[in-house]
Motif scaffolding. Structure first.
Motif, short mmCIF file in Angstrom:
data_model
loop_
_atom_site.label_atom_id
_atom_site.label_comp_id
_atom_site.label_asym_id
_atom_site.label_seq_id
_atom_site.Cartn_x
_atom_site.Cartn_y
_atom_site.Cartn_z
N SER A 10 -9.71 119.44 -38.49
CA SER A 10 -8.38 119.90 -38.89
C SER A 10 -7.42 119.55 -37.79
CB SER A 10 -8.40 121.42 -39.11
OG SER A 10 -8.91 122.05 -37.96
N PHE A 11 -6.18 119.34 -38.16
CA PHE A 11 -5.10 119.26 -37.17
C PHE A 11 -4.29 120.54 -37.35
CE2 PHE A 11 -6.18 114.68 -37.47
CZ PHE A 11 -6.50 114.48 -36.15
N GLU A 12 -3.09 120.46 -37.90
CA GLU A 12 -2.35 121.72 -38.13
C GLU A 12 -2.95 122.47 -39.33
OE1 GLU A 12 -0.19 118.85 -37.68
OE2 GLU A 12 -0.15 119.42 -35.56
N TYR A 13 -3.61 121.70 -40.20
CA TYR A 13 -4.21 122.30 -41.40
C TYR A 13 -5.58 121.64 -41.60
CZ TYR A 13 -2.25 117.95 -43.10
OH TYR A 13 -1.92 116.63 -43.24
N PRO A 14 -6.48 122.27 -42.36
CA PRO A 14 -7.82 121.69 -42.54
C PRO A 14 -7.72 120.33 -43.25
CG PRO A 14 -7.75 123.94 -43.36
CD PRO A 14 -6.34 123.56 -43.05
N LEU A 15 -8.45 119.35 -42.74
CA LEU A 15 -8.43 118.02 -43.36
C LEU A 15 -9.63 117.83 -44.28
CD1 LEU A 15 -7.52 115.11 -40.92
CD2 LEU A 15 -6.39 115.79 -43.04
N PHE A 16 -10.82 118.10 -43.73
CA PHE A 16 -12.04 117.97 -44.54
C PHE A 16 -13.14 118.81 -43.93
CE2 PHE A 16 -11.58 114.18 -41.82
CZ PHE A 16 -12.63 114.38 -40.95
N GLY A 33 -9.36 106.93 -50.52
CA GLY A 33 -8.72 108.23 -50.68
C GLY A 33 -7.22 108.09 -50.51
N ALA A 34 -6.48 109.11 -50.91
CA ALA A 34 -5.03 109.06 -50.84
C ALA A 34 -4.55 108.97 -49.40
CB ALA A 34 -4.45 110.30 -51.51
N SER A 35 -3.34 108.49 -49.23
CA SER A 35 -2.72 108.43 -47.91
C SER A 35 -2.64 109.85 -47.34
CB SER A 35 -1.33 107.82 -48.05
OG SER A 35 -0.73 107.75 -46.80
N GLY A 36 -3.08 109.99 -46.10
CA GLY A 36 -3.02 111.30 -45.46
C GLY A 36 -4.23 112.18 -45.72
N SER A 37 -5.21 111.68 -46.52
CA SER A 37 -6.36 112.53 -46.85
C SER A 37 -7.32 112.69 -45.67
CB SER A 37 -7.09 111.97 -48.07
OG SER A 37 -7.49 110.63 -47.84
N GLY A 38 -7.24 111.76 -44.71
CA GLY A 38 -8.10 111.91 -43.53
C GLY A 38 -9.13 110.80 -43.34
N LYS A 39 -8.94 109.69 -44.04
CA LYS A 39 -9.91 108.58 -43.95
C LYS A 39 -10.01 108.04 -42.53
CE LYS A 39 -7.59 106.03 -46.86
NZ LYS A 39 -6.43 106.93 -47.07
N SER A 40 -8.85 107.76 -41.93
CA SER A 40 -8.87 107.20 -40.56
C SER A 40 -9.48 108.21 -39.60
CB SER A 40 -7.46 106.86 -40.09
OG SER A 40 -6.90 105.90 -40.94
N THR A 41 -9.20 109.48 -39.84
CA THR A 41 -9.75 110.52 -38.95
C THR A 41 -11.28 110.50 -39.02
OG1 THR A 41 -7.75 111.82 -39.29
CG2 THR A 41 -9.68 113.00 -38.43
N ILE A 42 -11.84 110.35 -40.22
CA ILE A 42 -13.31 110.26 -40.34
C ILE A 42 -13.81 109.06 -39.54
CG2 ILE A 42 -15.23 109.72 -41.92
CD1 ILE A 42 -14.06 111.51 -43.95
N THR A 188 -10.22 101.84 -46.73
CA THR A 188 -9.25 101.00 -47.44
C THR A 188 -8.58 101.76 -48.59
OG1 THR A 188 -8.92 98.92 -48.60
CG2 THR A 188 -11.03 100.02 -48.98
N HIS A 189 -7.35 101.30 -48.91
CA HIS A 189 -6.67 101.78 -50.12
C HIS A 189 -7.03 100.90 -51.31
CE1 HIS A 189 -3.55 103.31 -47.22
NE2 HIS A 189 -3.83 104.36 -47.93
N ASP A 190 -7.62 99.75 -50.99
CA ASP A 190 -7.80 98.70 -51.98
C ASP A 190 -9.10 98.93 -52.76
OD1 ASP A 190 -8.33 96.32 -53.30
OD2 ASP A 190 -7.48 95.08 -51.71
N1 LIG Z 1 -3.69 113.03 -33.65
C1 LIG Z 1 -3.18 113.73 -34.67
N2 LIG Z 1 -2.53 114.89 -34.47
C2 LIG Z 1 -2.02 115.60 -35.51
N3 LIG Z 1 -2.14 115.24 -36.79
C3 LIG Z 1 -2.78 114.08 -37.05
C4 LIG Z 1 -3.33 113.27 -36.01
N4 LIG Z 1 -3.92 112.18 -36.57
C5 LIG Z 1 -3.72 112.31 -37.91
N5 LIG Z 1 -3.05 113.44 -38.19
C6 LIG Z 1 -2.70 113.92 -39.53
O1 LIG Z 1 -3.90 114.06 -40.28
C7 LIG Z 1 -3.69 113.65 -41.63
C8 LIG Z 1 -4.71 112.58 -42.00
O2 LIG Z 1 -4.43 111.38 -41.27
P1 LIG Z 1 -5.32 110.07 -41.44
O3 LIG Z 1 -4.64 109.00 -40.66
O4 LIG Z 1 -6.73 110.39 -41.12
O5 LIG Z 1 -5.18 109.83 -43.02
P2 LIG Z 1 -5.52 108.54 -43.88
O6 LIG Z 1 -6.23 109.03 -45.12
O7 LIG Z 1 -6.23 107.53 -43.06
O8 LIG Z 1 -4.06 108.05 -44.24
P3 LIG Z 1 -3.48 106.56 -44.53
O9 LIG Z 1 -4.22 106.08 -45.75
O10 LIG Z 1 -2.03 106.83 -44.81
O11 LIG Z 1 -3.71 105.73 -43.32
C9 LIG Z 1 -2.23 113.19 -41.72
O12 LIG Z 1 -1.47 114.24 -42.26
C10 LIG Z 1 -1.84 112.92 -40.28
O13 LIG Z 1 -0.48 113.17 -40.07
#
Ligand SMILES: Nc1ncnc2c1ncn2[C@@H]1O[C@H](COP(=O)(O)OP(=O)(O)OP(=O)(O)O)[C@@H](O)[C@H]1O
Length: 213
Positions: A10-16, A33-42, A188-190
């Protein structure tokens, strides 16, 4: 080869939460997954760049986040290849020098055929700063492959390439995984691209679900 067990973040809110993955040698896996869902974070968590709030990432029988920093860095440098859309080339060096540097650090040699297939064999003497964004992206991919990583983590690796070049780059990455018994984990989004991977997962409503494979 690499397992994720009950990851949550989670960051400010739970991601997954309860994210589980079992990445096998020689496999290709897409996470959509949708933009902002947390893919890059995983991807950041799997590739040692971000410690999860809870859960484990197991590689070579070890929980990565229980290792000391220097052990973690060694795995990241030797075994993991990380490809992001923003490429971090040494801009004052030539394309060839950038790749050579990765080869020297890993003690491995780049297969010249890969340079041909990425369409960059003719760019080796050009300064990185003078190449287009897409050319720099392909140089950075060659630089990752020059390390001969055991796993490649790629976040939208073809986002800034035309569709023809993108297809060539993806086939190089997939073939590398198969030939080297490595693994490719792709964000990927693709959907079409994701459909070409052996397995596909979707991140939705804070859960990672297996769609295929
Ligand atoms: N270092 C961070 N600190 C605070 N919030 C973050 C940080 N990194 C990502 N977030 C937030 O976590 C959420 C998920 O981000 P992430 O980049 O993992 O999503 P994503 O699914 O890869 O999005 P996209 O497809 O748009 O690249 C977003 O709301 C983003 O603003």
């Amino acid at each position: 080869m690499l397992q994720a067990i009950n990851l949550s973040h989670s960051f400010e809110y739970p991601l997954f939460s309860e994210v589980n993955l079992d990445i096998k040698a020689g496999s290709t896996t897409a996470i959509v997954g949708a933009s902002g869902s947390g893919k890059s974070t995983i991807l950041h968590i799997l590739s040692t760049l971000l410690k999860p709030k809870s859960g484990e990432v197991i590689f070579g029988g070890k929980n990565l986040y229980s290792l000391k920093d220097d052990e973690l860095l060694k795995i990241r440098r030797q075994d993991f290849g990380i490809i992001f859309q923003a490429h971090y080339l040494f801009r004052g060096f030539s394309a060839g020098e950038n790749i050579e540097l990765a080869s020297i650090l890993s003690g491995q040699k780049i297969d010249k055929n890969i340079l041909e297939r990425l369409g960059i064999a003719g760019l080796m003497s050009q300064k990185a700063s003078e190449l287009s964004g897409g050319q720099q992206q392909r140089i950075s991919i060659a630089r990752v492959l020059a390390k001969r990583p055991k796993i490649i983590f790629a976040d939208e690796p073809t986002g800034n390439l035309d569709s023809h070049t993108a297809a060539d780059v993806m086939s190089v990455l997939c073939e590398y995984a198969k030939e080297q018994s490595s693994a490719l984990v792709l964000v990927t989004h693709d959907e079409r691209l994701a459909g070409q991977m052996d397995a596909q997962f979707g991140l939705e409503n804070e859960k990672l679900n297996q769609i295929r494979g």
